[in-house]
Enzyme design. Structure first.
Site, short mmCIF file in Angstrom:
data_model
loop_
_atom_site.label_atom_id
_atom_site.label_comp_id
_atom_site.label_asym_id
_atom_site.label_seq_id
_atom_site.Cartn_x
_atom_site.Cartn_y
_atom_site.Cartn_z
CB CYS A 54 -2.06 -0.72 8.94
SG CYS A 54 -2.20 0.56 7.70
CB CYS B 239 5.05 14.59 34.29
SG CYS B 239 4.03 13.14 34.05
CB CYS C 101 8.50 8.33 34.56
SG CYS C 101 9.90 9.35 34.07
NE ARG D 157 11.75 6.81 31.32
CZ ARG D 157 12.67 6.59 32.25
NH1 ARG D 157 13.91 6.36 31.90
NH2 ARG D 157 12.36 6.58 33.52
CB CYS E 124 -0.91 0.05 1.22
SG CYS E 124 -2.20 -1.21 1.22
CG HIS E 125 1.76 2.65 3.46
ND1 HIS E 125 0.90 3.70 3.46
CD2 HIS E 125 1.28 1.77 4.39
CE1 HIS E 125 -0.06 3.49 4.36
NE2 HIS E 125 0.14 2.32 4.93
CB CYS F 168 11.10 15.32 37.43
SG CYS F 168 11.24 14.35 38.94
CG HIS F 169 10.50 15.34 33.19
ND1 HIS F 169 11.79 14.99 32.88
CD2 HIS F 169 9.92 14.21 33.68
CE1 HIS F 169 11.97 13.70 33.15
NE2 HIS F 169 10.86 13.21 33.64
#
Lengths: 281, 109
Positions: free
Chosen positions: A134, A197, A242, A238, A100-101, A200-201
């Protein structure tokens, strides 16, 4: 981790660290060709940060250098594996992705806009969910388990052909509700340590967490090849790590909570380049 | 038989006579150490690349013995002096007897 036998090491990067633990001033060009935006103004919806940085800025020069050349980037091994998968027919319909792609290169730009609202499904879909749709609907194949090796490899292939393009996920329209849910999750404290979240970030990026640098938790560079486990790691895996570290019961990769969080965190990186597969420790 | 083994080499196509060039090689291989056990507690047999060599026009450039402690997807970067046009031949020897080969020719210019 690669076994390095270096008889002569040349340091391409000579710029000093700006501040201990903080983002450095290096610039990232992959294969001397693809220029990567790793630092830019924060998107308008984001109040907590002025400048957004790719996690690349928080790694040491040796790790950064590994990402500058596809031969040195161990993540590209997995991209090669996904190229083989791309061309292999699977499932009842006897079709491969390529039927298809065409070439994977035809998917350039796709990684940059996911997670994205799917009109037909009436939900926000991550790239992995779209690939699985898909597989089940068009190929008649078994879906891949969320964050399974083959699924992450395919995500890495799709990311690799979009490298250098700016992340631009839609946060309004039908995706708005999911985005707001993700934002709520981002600022909610979890676990015995009662950390969100943002603690810390957003509030402490550039500081140390034990012996490691805290990044802004941007996900423009996922999937990430981590030197600690010598394989590609997905975004939601991930997230799980965390939240586990806050000593909470985590959501599962593929859960509606993590899909919402992935959309929100991706939107915090709107403007950074797609960078995956990246190299991190 | 290890699956998905694919050797890769990066070497310059051209060099001036006597130039020292950098060569990078990588082979995707699980490098199963023989120390691990599977889900039911049985040891997983050792399966590693145990030797890697590079020759230039038949002359040995580097000959490496690999041990089970070497990580997955072994990567080597080394230098070679190129005195004349010729071909670099790379060979990896697997525990299971398989031999993987690659070669790169270098012109003088």
């Amino acid at each position: 981790m690669k076994t390095m036998i270096l008889m002569a090491a040349t340091l391409v990067l000579a710029a000093p660290l700006a501040i201990a633990g903080g983002p450095d001033d290096d610039t990232l060009t992959i294969n001397d060709d693809i220029e990567i935006v790793t630092k830019t103004d924060a998107p308008a919806h984001l109040d907590g940060l002025d400048t957004i940085y790719s996690g690349w800025h928080f790694r040491d020069d040796g790790t950064q250098e590994m990402e500058m050349d596809d031969f040195d980037n161990p993540g590209m091994i997995f991209v090669d594996m996904a190229r083989d998968t791309w061309a292999t027919p699977e499932g009842a319909a006897g079709k491969s992705c390529a039927d298809c792609h065409n070439d994977p290169e035809s998917m350039a730009g796709v990684r940059a806009v996911y997670p994205k609202w799917s009109e037909e499904a009436g939900e926000v879909r991550t790239l992995q969910m779209q690939v699985n749709a898909c597989r089940t609907e068009r190929m008649g194949a078994e879906p891949w388990k969320y964050d399974a090796g083959a699924a992450i490899n395919m995500e890495a292939l799709l990311a690799s052909v979009s490298r250098g393009m700016p992340v631009d996920v839609a946060i309004d329209g039908p995706a708005g509700e999911t985005w707001a849910r993700g934002k709520e999750l981002y600022y909610t404290r979890y676990g015995l340590l009662e950390l969100s979240c943002a603690n810390c970030h957003e509030q402490n990026f550039g500081n140390y967490i034990r012996a490691d640098h805290l990044s802004q938790g941007q996900i423009n560079a996922f999937p990430a090849y981590r030197l600690k486990n010598a394989k590609l790691n997905g975004v939601q895996g991930r997230f799980k790590g965390c939240i586990r570290d806050t000593r909470a019961e985590t959501f599962s990769p593929g859960s509606p909570e993590f899909v919402a969080l992935e959309l929100y965190v991706a939107s915090r990186g709107n403007g950074l380049s797609v960078e995956g597969p990246s190299v991190r420790n | 038989m290890a699956e998905g083994v694919k050797p890769r080499v990066k070497a310059p196509k051209k060099a001036s006579a006597g130039e020292v060039v950098t060569i990078k090689t990588l082979i995707s291989h699980p490098m199963e150490s023989g120390q691990r056990k599977d889900g039911s507690g049985n040891p997983i047999p050792r399966s590693i690349i145990n030797r890697f060599t590079c020759t230039f026009n038949g002359q040995m450039v580097i000959d490496v013995t690999l041990e089970p402690a070497v990580s997955t997807n072994p990567y080597f970067e080394f230098e070679a002096t190129i005195p004349e046009a010729g071909a670099l031949e790379f060979t990896w020897y697997d525990d299971d007897g398989s031999v993987y080969e690659d070669s790169k020719s270098i012109e003088i210019g």
